[in-house]
Design a protein around this motif. Sequence first.
Motif, short mmCIF file in Angstrom:
data_model
loop_
_atom_site.label_atom_id
_atom_site.label_comp_id
_atom_site.label_asym_id
_atom_site.label_seq_id
_atom_site.Cartn_x
_atom_site.Cartn_y
_atom_site.Cartn_z
N LEU A 161 -10.56 -6.07 -10.34
CA LEU A 161 -10.53 -5.05 -9.42
C LEU A 161 -9.18 -4.44 -8.96
N GLY A 162 -8.26 -5.40 -9.22
CA GLY A 162 -6.74 -4.95 -8.92
C GLY A 162 -6.37 -4.38 -9.98
N HIS A 163 -6.67 -4.66 -11.24
CA HIS A 163 -6.37 -3.54 -12.45
C HIS A 163 -6.90 -2.43 -12.15
N LEU A 164 -8.56 -2.25 -11.84
CA LEU A 164 -8.91 -0.91 -11.73
C LEU A 164 -8.38 0.07 -10.72
N ALA A 165 -7.91 -0.76 -9.72
CA ALA A 165 -7.34 0.16 -8.21
C ALA A 165 -5.66 0.49 -8.71
N SER A 166 -5.01 0.04 -9.66
CA SER A 166 -3.56 0.35 -10.11
C SER A 166 -3.59 1.67 -10.67
N TYR A 167 -4.67 2.17 -11.18
CA TYR A 167 -4.63 3.48 -11.97
C TYR A 167 -5.19 4.42 -11.22
N GLU A 168 -4.57 5.62 -11.32
CA GLU A 168 -4.94 6.96 -10.62
C GLU A 168 -6.42 7.27 -10.85
N LYS A 169 -6.75 7.00 -12.16
CA LYS A 169 -8.22 7.62 -12.39
C LYS A 169 -9.06 6.71 -12.12
N THR A 170 -8.98 5.55 -11.83
CA THR A 170 -10.00 4.73 -11.50
C THR A 170 -9.85 4.14 -10.00
N PHE A 171 -8.69 4.39 -9.28
CA PHE A 171 -8.48 4.07 -7.89
C PHE A 171 -9.97 4.44 -7.10
N THR A 172 -9.92 5.68 -7.12
CA THR A 172 -11.18 6.21 -6.28
C THR A 172 -12.41 5.65 -6.55
N ALA A 173 -12.79 5.11 -7.49
CA ALA A 173 -14.07 4.13 -7.73
C ALA A 173 -13.93 3.09 -7.01
N VAL A 174 -12.68 2.26 -7.02
CA VAL A 174 -12.67 1.13 -6.07
C VAL A 174 -12.77 1.49 -4.53
N ALA A 175 -11.85 2.68 -4.24
CA ALA A 175 -11.71 3.12 -2.91
C ALA A 175 -13.06 3.51 -2.12
N ALA A 176 -14.19 3.65 -2.94
CA ALA A 176 -15.41 3.84 -2.65
C ALA A 176 -15.79 2.92 -1.62
N HIS A 177 -15.43 1.77 -1.99
CA HIS A 177 -15.94 0.42 -1.23
C HIS A 177 -14.70 0.01 -0.42
N GLU A 178 -13.88 0.95 0.14
CA GLU A 178 -12.57 0.52 0.94
C GLU A 178 -12.41 -0.53 1.97
N ASP A 179 -13.43 -0.23 2.72
CA ASP A 179 -13.45 -1.08 3.92
C ASP A 179 -13.78 -2.56 3.50
N GLU A 180 -14.96 -2.64 2.98
CA GLU A 180 -15.23 -4.02 2.31
C GLU A 180 -14.18 -4.91 1.48
N VAL A 181 -13.78 -4.00 0.53
CA VAL A 181 -12.86 -4.71 -0.44
C VAL A 181 -11.50 -5.00 0.53
N VAL A 182 -11.01 -4.19 1.28
CA VAL A 182 -9.82 -4.53 2.08
C VAL A 182 -10.05 -5.64 2.89
N ARG A 183 -11.02 -5.71 3.60
CA ARG A 183 -11.62 -6.87 4.38
C ARG A 183 -11.59 -8.27 3.70
N LEU A 184 -12.43 -8.22 2.46
CA LEU A 184 -12.51 -9.37 1.58
C LEU A 184 -11.22 -9.80 1.06
N ALA A 185 -10.32 -8.86 0.49
CA ALA A 185 -9.06 -9.19 0.05
C ALA A 185 -8.31 -9.90 1.15
N MET A 186 -8.31 -9.32 2.43
CA MET A 186 -7.37 -10.10 3.42
C MET A 186 -8.21 -11.37 3.86
N ASP A 187 -9.28 -11.72 3.66
CA ASP A 187 -9.87 -12.88 4.19
C ASP A 187 -9.44 -13.59 2.70
N ILE A 188 -9.68 -13.34 1.46
CA ILE A 188 -9.53 -14.25 0.50
C ILE A 188 -7.81 -14.61 0.48
N ALA A 189 -7.06 -13.85 0.64
CA ALA A 189 -5.51 -14.04 0.53
C ALA A 189 -5.37 -15.11 1.78
N THR A 190 -5.86 -14.99 3.02
CA THR A 190 -5.80 -15.79 4.07
C THR A 190 -6.28 -17.44 3.96
#
Length: 596
Positions: A161-190
Amino acid sequence: MDHFSCKGTNKMARRTHVAVGFRPCCFFCVMEEKDPGVRKEWLELYMRDMHMTRDDTELALTLSFIWRFAMADPENPELPSLGVFECMAKLLKKSLEDEKWVMTGQNVYVPYYAAHIIGSYTMKKPDFAVKAVESGVIAPLVELMRGKMSWVEQRVAVKALGHLASYEKTFTAVAAHEDEVVRLAMDIATTCVHVVYEQFVSVKERVRYHSDLLTRGLGGLEMEDRKAEEWASQLQCWSVHLLSCFAYKQMSISLICKKNFLKELSQMWGGLVNHTSPAGIGLVRILCYSKQGRGHVSNSREMILSLCNLSRSSDDWQYMGIDSLLLLLKDQETRYKVLETSLLYLVDLVELKALNNRPNLGDRITRVLLMDNNKKKGFTYTYKAQKALKELWRIKVERRKRERKLIKGDGQEKVAEANVVVNLIKQQANQLLCVGDIEGAIKCYNEAIGLCPLKIRRKRMGLYSDRGECYLLMGDADAAISDCTRALCLSEPVNSHGKSLWTRSKAYDIKGLSRESLMDCIMFVNVRSFRGKIPYYAAQMISKQMEATWLFEEARATRLRRMMLKDKNHGLSTITEEPGKKERTVIPRKKPDPLH
């Protein structure tokens, strides 16, 4: 049919299989096929029907091979063009939907390798990332990120998902799950370090397929522990990278900048275990590029102290700490929140020439610290800050102007005279130090530093280093760190003066800053080139600090405290005594390998 049986099939028979639409017998034979047309048709058939494979061992081996093939040549378009992403998406969905199937035999390896293949093929090519998104890989990857299976699958899902979010062309597709992905990433990192420790490192009977994936069947518990540390660090770093993709777009800044998360972020290093990742500091610098981010970062005292300590270290990411502080100091809305603290650290760096392709970095720091508009109504400097500013003005402005005028006249002769006087004073300081008069030696070094011309950088480096050692002998660790930092800024290249590195390492040890102490000690060993024979004192320091900075140290301590509290709640253990013998219940402590 296995690979060896399949190899016995003649070429005409294999082509007949394709002609009548049969699925190829063996993927490995397909990859060995020399005829491009046959190879392409067989690969298309195999990718289309792989999720229906009944032999779980063959499927696991095939996916393992494809992953190695992808890692060896991630830009090879053959498999991506023939449906590898559609195939992996189908396998992930099947694994997530059919729990009985995925827990059968070797199928438990399928989701790990499928997600890993997606991440491997999308780490360099934006076009492959587009194909992956169009194939529907995001939904099952997010499901794995939720923890549907375990931290092992989570690791490769976050990476993909990090690779897909790194590109302009595919970031939007990951950002469609923005709130959940960000919260999950914060929880996992912690939490991921504690999770890996609790679910794997501290467990006696470990999950078999986790152990196999970590070591590929080689090595014992020690190797598994080392790989677990590496993978836990990667999971944390890739989660932070995923957050960085959103922060770069100035999305979810308020969510990412929650006070508790920023406090945790300041301690996410990467580096020692994950050498290519800036981890927390990389995200912090991105946050500091936005006004909203600077506001949140400036309110975190833990974060500011972490940036200050990083800016005065020999860490590879030192320049990122300096960049972040300068961004905060240039913004009038955050400047006075961080000025008092950062000034006392940055003033030691004003003689830096270049660092990580940043020329004249010391002059940039000076200009920011001496900005004309640094007099805010109602803002007053502390005594230490006023003293530091006066010293900065005297050295970088008044003294520099005075010495430039001297050079135009008979300056060269006066410089030579000053050099002679400085040498005499230094000899006097060395004599006082030999007889134990440390305060007298410091006074001599003060005088020598004041007289030594700015252009004689090497001589001034030695004077600062010697004075720093005197301060350490007196127990003033802060002053020792300050002087050694100044000496290391004057060294060529930066951070390459062995004596200053060792003195500062000891001073950081006294302050309890284990990471900074370790980095200086490692740099000291590298600079001195001991030809493989590291001195005992340096090896002892490295071992001590590596144990203190062990990735799982906090998790181990937390678990130990929990066990002690549990024992306390159940009452004290009974102590039985026999003549000449005492027995008591002892909670075992797992001591990490100092080489971790």
